[in-house]
Design a protein around this motif. Sequence first.
Motif, PDB file in Angstrom:
ATOM      1  N   ASP A  55      -5.264  -3.847  -2.929  1.00  0.00           N
ATOM      2  CA  ASP A  55      -4.258  -3.428  -2.195  1.00  0.00           C
ATOM      3  C   ASP A  55      -4.598  -1.625  -1.726  1.00  0.00           C
ATOM      4  O   ASP A  55      -4.548  -0.975  -2.795  1.00  0.00           O
ATOM      5  CB  ASP A  55      -2.776  -3.495  -2.844  1.00  0.00           C
ATOM      6  CG  ASP A  55      -1.862  -3.067  -2.503  1.00  0.00           C
ATOM      7  OD1 ASP A  55      -1.929  -2.475  -1.438  1.00  0.00           O
ATOM      8  OD2 ASP A  55      -0.682  -3.684  -2.832  1.00  0.00           O
ATOM      9  N   GLY A  56      -5.010  -1.670  -0.616  1.00  0.00           N
ATOM     10  CA  GLY A  56      -5.361  -0.179  -0.205  1.00  0.00           C
ATOM     11  C   GLY A  56      -4.128   0.814  -0.186  1.00  0.00           C
ATOM     12  O   GLY A  56      -4.284   2.056  -0.589  1.00  0.00           O
ATOM     13  N   LEU A  57      -3.121   0.217  -0.183  1.00  0.00           N
ATOM     14  CA  LEU A  57      -1.848   1.026  -0.223  1.00  0.00           C
ATOM     15  C   LEU A  57      -1.566   1.500  -1.528  1.00  0.00           C
ATOM     16  O   LEU A  57      -0.712   2.690  -1.813  1.00  0.00           O
ATOM     17  CB  LEU A  57      -0.476   0.469   0.449  1.00  0.00           C
ATOM     18  CG  LEU A  57      -0.605   0.226   2.013  1.00  0.00           C
ATOM     19  CD1 LEU A  57       0.515  -0.726   2.452  1.00  0.00           C
ATOM     20  CD2 LEU A  57      -0.591   1.372   2.735  1.00  0.00           C
ATOM     21  N   ASP A  58      -1.879   0.831  -2.525  1.00  0.00           N
ATOM     22  CA  ASP A  58      -1.852   1.233  -3.709  1.00  0.00           C
ATOM     23  C   ASP A  58      -2.894   2.072  -4.397  1.00  0.00           C
ATOM     24  O   ASP A  58      -2.866   3.353  -5.142  1.00  0.00           O
ATOM     25  CB  ASP A  58      -1.518   0.080  -4.834  1.00  0.00           C
ATOM     26  CG  ASP A  58      -0.615   0.308  -6.068  1.00  0.00           C
ATOM     27  OD1 ASP A  58      -0.455   1.702  -6.384  1.00  0.00           O
ATOM     28  OD2 ASP A  58      -0.492  -0.577  -6.930  1.00  0.00           O
ATOM     29  N   ALA A  59      -4.085   1.867  -4.027  1.00  0.00           N
ATOM     30  CA  ALA A  59      -5.310   2.541  -4.422  1.00  0.00           C
ATOM     31  C   ALA A  59      -5.175   3.880  -3.971  1.00  0.00           C
ATOM     32  O   ALA A  59      -5.312   5.011  -4.733  1.00  0.00           O
ATOM     33  CB  ALA A  59      -6.465   1.969  -3.967  1.00  0.00           C
ATOM     34  N   ILE A  60      -5.076   4.059  -2.427  1.00  0.00           N
ATOM     35  CA  ILE A  60      -5.055   5.237  -1.953  1.00  0.00           C
ATOM     36  C   ILE A  60      -3.637   5.288  -1.135  1.00  0.00           C
ATOM     37  O   ILE A  60      -3.216   4.738  -0.077  1.00  0.00           O
ATOM     38  CB  ILE A  60      -6.181   5.583  -0.790  1.00  0.00           C
ATOM     39  CG1 ILE A  60      -7.633   5.510  -1.458  1.00  0.00           C
ATOM     40  CG2 ILE A  60      -6.044   6.947  -0.168  1.00  0.00           C
ATOM     41  CD1 ILE A  60      -8.037   6.211  -2.443  1.00  0.00           C
ATOM     42  N   ARG A  61      -2.656   6.034  -1.641  1.00  0.00           N
ATOM     43  CA  ARG A  61      -1.273   6.020  -1.541  1.00  0.00           C
ATOM     44  C   ARG A  61      -0.883   7.006  -0.262  1.00  0.00           C
ATOM     45  O   ARG A  61      -1.056   8.164  -0.595  1.00  0.00           O
ATOM     46  CB  ARG A  61      -0.471   6.175  -2.696  1.00  0.00           C
ATOM     47  CG  ARG A  61      -0.683   5.158  -3.817  1.00  0.00           C
ATOM     48  CD  ARG A  61       0.006   5.697  -5.069  1.00  0.00           C
ATOM     49  NE  ARG A  61      -0.213   4.784  -6.137  1.00  0.00           N
ATOM     50  CZ  ARG A  61       0.266   4.756  -7.226  1.00  0.00           C
ATOM     51  NH1 ARG A  61       0.807   5.891  -7.930  1.00  0.00           N
ATOM     52  NH2 ARG A  61       0.080   3.684  -8.137  1.00  0.00           N
ATOM     53  N   PRO A  62      -0.387   6.597   0.754  1.00  0.00           N
ATOM     54  CA  PRO A  62       0.286   7.360   1.940  1.00  0.00           C
ATOM     55  C   PRO A  62       1.600   8.015   1.441  1.00  0.00           C
ATOM     56  O   PRO A  62       2.638   7.637   2.249  1.00  0.00           O
ATOM     57  CB  PRO A  62       0.406   6.777   3.046  1.00  0.00           C
ATOM     58  CG  PRO A  62       0.654   5.403   2.515  1.00  0.00           C
ATOM     59  CD  PRO A  62      -0.062   5.274   1.043  1.00  0.00           C
ATOM     60  N   VAL A  63       1.632   8.692   0.461  1.00  0.00           N
ATOM     61  CA  VAL A  63       2.955   9.217  -0.007  1.00  0.00           C
ATOM     62  C   VAL A  63       3.691  10.240   1.104  1.00  0.00           C
ATOM     63  O   VAL A  63       4.923  10.179   0.802  1.00  0.00           O
ATOM     64  CB  VAL A  63       2.868   9.932  -1.377  1.00  0.00           C
ATOM     65  CG1 VAL A  63       2.462   8.807  -2.526  1.00  0.00           C
ATOM     66  CG2 VAL A  63       2.035  11.147  -1.218  1.00  0.00           C
ATOM     67  N   GLY A  64       3.034  10.948   1.720  1.00  0.00           N
ATOM     68  CA  GLY A  64       3.494  11.532   2.948  1.00  0.00           C
ATOM     69  C   GLY A  64       4.185  10.696   3.823  1.00  0.00           C
ATOM     70  O   GLY A  64       4.917  11.451   5.019  1.00  0.00           O
ATOM     71  N   ASP A  65       3.929   9.478   4.165  1.00  0.00           N
ATOM     72  CA  ASP A  65       4.457   8.780   5.066  1.00  0.00           C
ATOM     73  C   ASP A  65       6.086   8.393   4.855  1.00  0.00           C
ATOM     74  O   ASP A  65       6.268   8.060   3.635  1.00  0.00           O
ATOM     75  CB  ASP A  65       3.784   7.378   5.177  1.00  0.00           C
ATOM     76  CG  ASP A  65       4.288   6.569   6.597  1.00  0.00           C
ATOM     77  OD1 ASP A  65       5.456   6.240   6.639  1.00  0.00           O
ATOM     78  OD2 ASP A  65       3.629   6.209   7.268  1.00  0.00           O
ATOM     79  N   PRO A  66       7.238   8.630   5.547  1.00  0.00           N
ATOM     80  CA  PRO A  66       8.282   8.580   5.272  1.00  0.00           C
ATOM     81  C   PRO A  66       8.750   7.026   4.762  1.00  0.00           C
ATOM     82  O   PRO A  66       9.924   7.056   4.051  1.00  0.00           O
ATOM     83  CB  PRO A  66       9.183   9.409   6.350  1.00  0.00           C
ATOM     84  CG  PRO A  66       8.312   9.103   7.543  1.00  0.00           C
ATOM     85  CD  PRO A  66       7.007   9.370   6.827  1.00  0.00           C
ATOM     86  N   ASP A  67       8.024   6.289   5.378  1.00  0.00           N
ATOM     87  CA  ASP A  67       8.582   4.832   4.906  1.00  0.00           C
ATOM     88  C   ASP A  67       7.911   4.170   3.812  1.00  0.00           C
ATOM     89  O   ASP A  67       7.903   3.150   3.400  1.00  0.00           O
ATOM     90  CB  ASP A  67       8.194   4.066   6.501  1.00  0.00           C
ATOM     91  CG  ASP A  67       8.916   4.602   7.463  1.00  0.00           C
ATOM     92  OD1 ASP A  67      10.079   4.316   7.616  1.00  0.00           O
ATOM     93  OD2 ASP A  67       8.423   4.872   8.551  1.00  0.00           O
ATOM     94  N   TYR A  68       6.963   5.063   3.155  1.00  0.00           N
ATOM     95  CA  TYR A  68       6.187   4.476   1.961  1.00  0.00           C
ATOM     96  C   TYR A  68       7.177   4.084   0.908  1.00  0.00           C
ATOM     97  O   TYR A  68       7.133   2.877   0.427  1.00  0.00           O
ATOM     98  CB  TYR A  68       5.103   5.376   1.649  1.00  0.00           C
ATOM     99  CG  TYR A  68       4.355   5.028   0.525  1.00  0.00           C
ATOM    100  CD1 TYR A  68       3.350   3.979   0.541  1.00  0.00           C
ATOM    101  CD2 TYR A  68       4.409   5.327  -1.023  1.00  0.00           C
ATOM    102  CE1 TYR A  68       2.593   3.522  -0.527  1.00  0.00           C
ATOM    103  CE2 TYR A  68       3.646   5.135  -2.018  1.00  0.00           C
ATOM    104  CZ  TYR A  68       2.778   4.023  -1.728  1.00  0.00           C
ATOM    105  OH  TYR A  68       1.990   3.697  -2.730  1.00  0.00           O
ATOM    106  N   ALA A  69       7.832   4.914   0.320  1.00  0.00           N
ATOM    107  CA  ALA A  69       8.740   4.692  -0.791  1.00  0.00           C
ATOM    108  C   ALA A  69       9.780   3.603  -0.402  1.00  0.00           C
ATOM    109  O   ALA A  69      10.129   2.866  -1.411  1.00  0.00           O
ATOM    110  CB  ALA A  69       9.722   5.972  -1.162  1.00  0.00           C
ATOM    111  N   ALA A  70       9.876   3.315   0.867  1.00  0.00           N
ATOM    112  CA  ALA A  70      11.203   2.484   0.987  1.00  0.00           C
ATOM    113  C   ALA A  70      10.622   1.051   0.925  1.00  0.00           C
ATOM    114  O   ALA A  70      11.300  -0.075   0.872  1.00  0.00           O
ATOM    115  CB  ALA A  70      11.706   2.479   2.463  1.00  0.00           C
TER     116      ALA A  70
END
Length: 395
Positions: A55-70
Motif C-alpha cells: 500500500d503505497g498510500l500508507d508507506a509514503i503518505r500524502p498527508v498534505g492532500d486535503p482528501d487523505y484523512a477523509a
Amino acid sequence: MSSRPPASPSRRRFLAGGLALGCSAAASPLVTPIALASAPWDNRLVVVILRGAMDGLDAIRPVGDPDYAALGREVEDGPPGDGFWARHPALAPLDPLWAAGEMAAAHAVSTPYRDRRSHFDGQDLLEAGGTDLGPASARSGWLNRLIETVPGTTAEIAYAVGRERMAILDGPAAAARWSPDARLALSPATQQLLELVQHEDPAFRDASREAIAIAAEVAGQEAPEAGEDRRGAHVQLARFAAGRLRAETRIASFSLSGWDTHARQSQGIGVALGRLADVVLTLREGLGPVWEKTAVLCVTEFGRTARLNGSGGSDHGTGGAMLLAGGALRGGRVVADWPGLSEAALYDRRDLMPTRDVRAHAGWVMRGLFGLDAGTVESAVFPGLDLGPDPRWTL
C-alpha cells in the motif's frame, strides 16, 4: 573493488562436475556455481519484488492532500517529510539514508496491468515488463532482457536469490540462481568432502558455510557456527546478495512477501516495512564502498484501494508507490505527478490514479547505471514503454 583469488583446480572440478553432495541439484544451494563473472560496467542493480501489493498510500503518505484523512488513513507523525509527504513510522531506521540522498520514492505509479487485480497476473506482468501478459511460453523477464543487451556476459553476472521463482530473470540469457532450501542435509561424508574441496580456497569455504547457515535459518534449525548472528531469513538473503555484488556480480533480485493487507493493515504493513528497512540497511552494510555504485529498486505488482475497508485493511487496487535506495541515486525526495485523492480523481473511483509507468522509473535508473540508450530500454528491455521525461535518478 576487492578481487577474488583465482579458483583452485579442486574448486573448478567441483563446480564443473556438479557433485550431488548427498542431495539433489534442485535442493542444494551448494551446487549452484558461486564463481562470479565480470561485466562491462561497474555499477550494481538490485531489484526487490514486494509480493502481495504494498500500500503505497500508507508507506509514503500524502498527508498534505486535503482528501487523505477523509479516506480513513493514518495521519500520525512519521519520519520527517517535506510537508506534503510523510513516511510510515516503520521506515524510521532509513531516516539517515533519506537525509543523505540515498533513499527516495516514486508515487502514483503502476505497471500497465489494470482492473482484474489478481496477484498472480499482476506479478507476472511486473516481472515480464511488457504491456500485456501474452502466452506464458513467449515471456521473458526484463532483467533477463537487460542482460541480453550486454555482449560478453555470463550467467553469474546476475543472481536470482531465494526459494521463490524469480520470473524477472527468466529468458534465453543465462542467469545464476541461489536458493536456501529447508531440505538441505549434509551427511558426515559430504561434510568431509566439502572440507577437502575448500581446504585451499577460503572464499569458497566461507561462501558454502554461509549457504549452510542460511538454509538452516530458513528451516528454523540451529545454524552451525552461527553464534549470536542468527537473524531473519530476509536479512540473510540480503547479506548473501551483498556478498555476491561486492565481488563481480552486477545484478541481483529477490522477493519479500507479507504485503497483502486486507485486514488490520496498521499491524501488517508495519512489520513488512520493518523487514524492508532491515534489507536495505543490510545491503548498505554488506556492500560497503560498493554501495556508492548501487541502486536498489523495490517494486510491487499494484497498489491498494484509497479508502480503508471495514476490517481496517485495504483491498487490491491500481496506483501505488515504488521505493528506491542506493549510493548511486539522487534521492532524498518523492517524485510524483500527483493526481489527487478526491473521488473524481481516483481510478474507477476507488484507487489511486497511476500517472507514470513504474517501468519508466526503472528504465531511467538503468540508463544512468549502465549507459543504455533510450531505444534499447523502450524496445528491448521494456517493449512498448514510453520513457517520458527524465526524473534524474542517478548521479
